[in-house]
Design a protein around this motif. Structure first.
Motif, mmCIF file in Angstrom:
data_model
loop_
_atom_site.group_PDB
_atom_site.id
_atom_site.type_symbol
_atom_site.label_atom_id
_atom_site.label_comp_id
_atom_site.label_asym_id
_atom_site.label_seq_id
_atom_site.Cartn_x
_atom_site.Cartn_y
_atom_site.Cartn_z
ATOM 1 N N THR A 45 0.783 -1.352 0.307
ATOM 2 C CA THR A 45 -0.365 0.202 -0.205
ATOM 3 C C THR A 45 0.854 1.430 0.084
ATOM 4 N N ALA A 46 1.822 1.517 0.756
ATOM 5 C CA ALA A 46 2.642 2.516 0.484
ATOM 6 C C ALA A 46 3.328 2.944 -0.156
ATOM 7 N N LEU A 47 4.049 0.933 -0.906
ATOM 8 C CA LEU A 47 4.974 1.775 -2.281
ATOM 9 C C LEU A 47 3.674 2.109 -3.657
ATOM 10 N N SER A 48 2.254 2.119 -3.940
ATOM 11 C CA SER A 48 1.822 2.006 -4.420
ATOM 12 C C SER A 48 1.363 3.753 -4.432
ATOM 13 N N ILE A 49 1.889 4.452 -3.103
ATOM 14 C CA ILE A 49 1.497 5.713 -2.989
ATOM 15 C C ILE A 49 2.279 6.445 -4.364
ATOM 16 N N GLY A 50 2.937 5.783 -4.021
ATOM 17 C CA GLY A 50 4.699 6.315 -5.269
ATOM 18 C C GLY A 50 3.914 5.979 -6.921
ATOM 19 N N LEU A 73 -2.664 6.968 -10.358
ATOM 20 C CA LEU A 73 -3.054 6.019 -10.917
ATOM 21 C C LEU A 73 -2.790 6.482 -12.531
ATOM 22 N N ARG A 74 -3.662 7.886 -12.783
ATOM 23 C CA ARG A 74 -3.817 8.469 -14.242
ATOM 24 C C ARG A 74 -2.201 9.339 -14.570
ATOM 25 N N LEU A 75 -1.512 9.987 -13.991
ATOM 26 C CA LEU A 75 -0.247 10.704 -13.395
ATOM 27 C C LEU A 75 0.542 10.341 -15.350
ATOM 28 N N ARG A 76 0.865 10.737 -15.578
ATOM 29 C CA ARG A 76 1.968 10.165 -17.066
ATOM 30 C C ARG A 76 3.001 10.342 -16.120
ATOM 31 N N SER A 77 4.530 10.761 -16.949
ATOM 32 C CA SER A 77 5.390 9.883 -16.141
ATOM 33 C C SER A 77 5.789 11.080 -15.592
ATOM 34 N N ARG A 78 6.049 12.324 -16.842
ATOM 35 C CA ARG A 78 6.772 13.114 -15.560
ATOM 36 C C ARG A 78 6.092 14.168 -14.737
ATOM 37 N N GLN A 79 4.846 14.040 -14.688
ATOM 38 C CA GLN A 79 3.929 14.004 -13.665
ATOM 39 C C GLN A 79 4.474 13.424 -12.534
ATOM 40 N N LEU A 80 4.490 11.925 -12.549
ATOM 41 C CA LEU A 80 4.616 11.212 -11.805
ATOM 42 C C LEU A 80 6.269 11.123 -10.628
ATOM 43 N N GLN A 81 7.606 11.877 -11.741
ATOM 44 C CA GLN A 81 8.418 11.659 -11.297
ATOM 45 C C GLN A 81 8.139 13.111 -9.984
ATOM 46 N N SER A 82 7.681 14.188 -10.590
ATOM 47 C CA SER A 82 7.637 15.504 -9.157
ATOM 48 C C SER A 82 7.018 14.457 -8.208
ATOM 49 N N LEU A 83 6.252 13.290 -7.689
ATOM 50 C CA LEU A 83 5.180 13.408 -7.139
ATOM 51 C C LEU A 83 5.520 12.642 -6.054
ATOM 52 N N ARG A 84 7.247 11.723 -7.195
ATOM 53 C CA ARG A 84 7.819 10.653 -5.966
ATOM 54 C C ARG A 84 9.161 11.650 -5.623
#
Lengths: 318, 322
Positions: A45-50, A73-84
């Motif tokens: 669950t914790a890992l899924s958040i990022g 779950l709908r973020l594109r890869s660039r948006q994911l990078q700024s999240l993680r």
């Protein structure tokens, strides 16, 4: 709006379910402890958040992960990078294994800065972060390699990296499990202090109910992929309502509470994909009734902000 | 105190280490430095300390799994410190070990029956194949496992069940002492209590003595009669379990007790926060090994090593300030 919200999250590995309909929410600046034993799905669950789980085999057949209102779950890869490592910082269990062994400590922290706050990617900022997490003589430490650090120091470096992006949510997955008790106390105190100074929210994953007393505002207890009980930390610890929480609290020896025999929970934690029908704790539950094996009980609200997945739960001392 | 089953006097275990890749300078780790202790028949002695304090090394040295540098070890009144070969092997029947990690301490290619049968064969304890099979079934029943599972391999069992196999293996030769090295640390919380209860039952049935090594003071208090606290290879404090946990004397024991997380939110126990980490045993601090982290250290602690002395109530403590 909560900072983090999981809605009916399902995570499968291939055909095997690992997380089976988890809903949680965490407000800005607060702490939520996710407690459970190995295989209950808390780390996943914790890992899924990022969205850090490798896909495939992991996939998300149902549910939403909302960080600041946006579905991860709908973020594109660039948006994911700024999240993680951006909005969401991570601290993992084994600092020795999570740091890159061939890069100097200072370089690794600077790397995190360059990704998320390029203007601040300076040695001065690295030193400030190391000082913030209580590393003595950071000027000489930034040239160290991870193997030159003790377990407690390495975990402080991990926390400094996690803080580099000034995250609003810090996910700490068993951050003290690999450490000695006296160092464990230091790290928990550090997390509390940092939360007070920086105002970030903390999601703490742990199997140790003792840590919850120190740091948790709210607690969610997981068993076999589902949440069985959730509520304010003090209430869960003093008046647990689910038989699993109760049994867990009773089975741990506590200093000064001498008893001849521990109240052990019979049987073992069911492995992934081999969850029993009906209530998953029923085969080990001391209070189980025949109907428990028939149907999975709902997670019901028993008082404001307090939910329990057991129709026969009663109020009692641990 | 009656004649102790196991007695260690001034035991030392030092390891030579090479510092740096090319340097010829040799260092020495004093993993265990002048430790004396006793375990009586049917008693559980807890050995507590943080990683690197030498507790595992001491446990292994006491049953002759690693050589000692100095001191004397007696078992049942007999000096076993320099015993060798067949004589030592014969004595090993009386002292066995349970290991921390049930996943790596069982041979994955052997069935449970092979694992439990080997010690029986080595010591020639079963006269016929039928008696051997029956003994293995009895051992499995004794630790709460199904005798039907004797032909299975370790990977077919859960962590808790594997630890039960490890316990059955130690029991196979009917020892008088078992060294338990963190036997529940690798297990799930809900399963730990099962194994702790099993160890207690077995002790009562068979009048076993345990040397119980753990970093978890709460488990040790629950299970042990007496406790020895180690730090950097030396004994800081020892005494009856309940007294030592209720009223610790040594500043290190105090910090250790206060660092244990408590579930009860009502107990606002003051926490003694220790600075820093356990120092490297290659280059231990001068004087009292605990002084760099000690909240009450004075000048003398830096230069003069405190002697372990007896205190009221049957314990002993090594501290200038007590």
């Amino acid at each position: 709006m909560p900072l983090l919200e999981l809605r009916d999250l399902h995570i499968h590995f291939g055909a095997t379910p690992a997380v089976d309909g988890v809903s949680l929410s965490l407000e800005e600046g607060r702490t939520l402890c996710l407690v459970g034993e190995s295989g209950c799905g808390k780390s996943i669950t914790a890992l899924s958040i990022g969205r850090l789980l490798l896909m495939p085999p992991a996939h998300y057949p149902r549910g939403e992960i909302l960080v600041d209102g946006r579905d991860v779950l709908r973020l594109r890869s660039r948006q994911l990078q700024s999240l993680r490592g951006g909005t969401v910082g991570y601290v993992f269990q084994e600092p020795g294994a999570s740091l890159n062994p061939v890069l100097r400590v200072g370089t690794q922290i600077r790397e995190a800065l360059e990704l998320h706050r390029p203007d601040s990617a300076t040695e001065a900022e690295v030193l400030r972060l190391l000082r913030l997490v209580g590393i003595p003589a950071p000027e000489s430490r930034i040239r160290d390699y991870p193997h030159q650090l003790s377990g407690g120091m390495a975990q402080r470096v991990m926390i400094a990296m996690g803080l580099a992006s000034q995250p609003r949510l810090l996910v700490a997955d068993e951050p003290t499990t690999a450490l000695d008790v006296t160092v464990q106390a230091q790290i928990i105190e550090l997390l509390q202090r940092l939360q007070g100074e920086l105002g970030m929210a903390i999601l703490l994953i742990t199997h140790n109910l003792g840590l919850v007393t120190d740091i948790g505002d709210r607690v969610a207890v997981m068993y076999a992929g589902r949440i069985v009980e959730e509520g304010p930390a003090t209430e869960i610890l003093t008046r647990p309502r689910h038989p699993y929480t109760r049994a867990l609290l009773r089975s741990v020896p506590e200093l000064g509470r001498s008893s001849d025999r521990l109240a052990a929970i019979p049987g073992t934690v069911p492995s992934l994909g081999q969850w029993p029908a009906g209530c998953r704790f029923a085969p080990r539950c001391p209070e189980a009734r025949p109907e428990c094996g028939q149907r999975m009980p709902e997670l019901k609200e028993i008082s404001p902000g307090r939910t329990v997945r057991c129709p026969f739960s009663q109020d009692s001392e641990p | 105190m009656p004649e102790p089953l196991l007695e260690a006097k001034h035991v030392r275990v030092h390891f030579d280490v090479r510092q740096g890749l090319l340097s010829r300078g040799q260092g020495q780790v004093r993993a265990v430095d002048d430790v004396s202790l006793q375990v009586a028949s049917g008693e559980t002695l807890g050995l507590v300390g943080e990683s690197g304090c030498g507790k595992t090394t001491l446990g292994r040295a006491l049953i002759r799994l690693i050589p000692t540098t100095g001191g004397v070890i007696r078992f049942g009144g007999e000096d076993i410190t320099r015993m060798e070969g067949a004589v030592l092997r014969e004595r090993r029947r009386h002292f066995q070990m349970i290991f921390q990690d049930p996943f790596t301490s069982l041979n994955p290619r052997c069935t449970v029956s092979d694992i439990l049968g080997e010690p029986l064969d080595i010591h020639g304890l079963t006269p016929s194949p039928e008696a051997r099979t029956e003994r293995i079934r009895e051992l499995l029943r004794g630790v709460g496992l199904d005798p039907q599972h004797a032909h299975r391999y370790p990977h077919e069992f859960s962590g808790g069940q594997r630890q039960r196999i490890g316990i059955a293996r130690a029991l196979a030769v009917e020892p008088r002492l078992i060294v338990c090295d963190e036997p529940v640390s690798a297990l799930d919380v809900s399963v730990q209590a099962q194994v702790i209860n099993l160890l207690q039952d077995l002790q009562q049935q068979r009048h076993l003595a345990y040397l119980f090594i753990s970093h978890d003071l709460a488990v040790v208090e629950h299970l042990c009669h007496r406790i020895v606290v180690m730090y950097l290879g030396q004994v800081m404090e020892s005494g009856p379990a309940a007294d030592l946990c209720r009223e610790p004397l040594h500043p290190y024991t105090k910090a250790l007790v206060s660092a244990i997380p408590v579930v009860d939110p009502a107990s606002k126990r003051p926490r003694i926060m220790l600075g820093g980490d356990v120092p490297s045993p290659i280059d231990p601090p001068s004087g009292c090994p605990f002084h760099p982290r000690c909240p009450v250290a004075e000048t003398r602690c830096r230069t003069e090593k405190p002697v372990l002395r007896t205190v009221d109530g049957g314990g002993s403590v090594a501290c200038h300030r007590v």
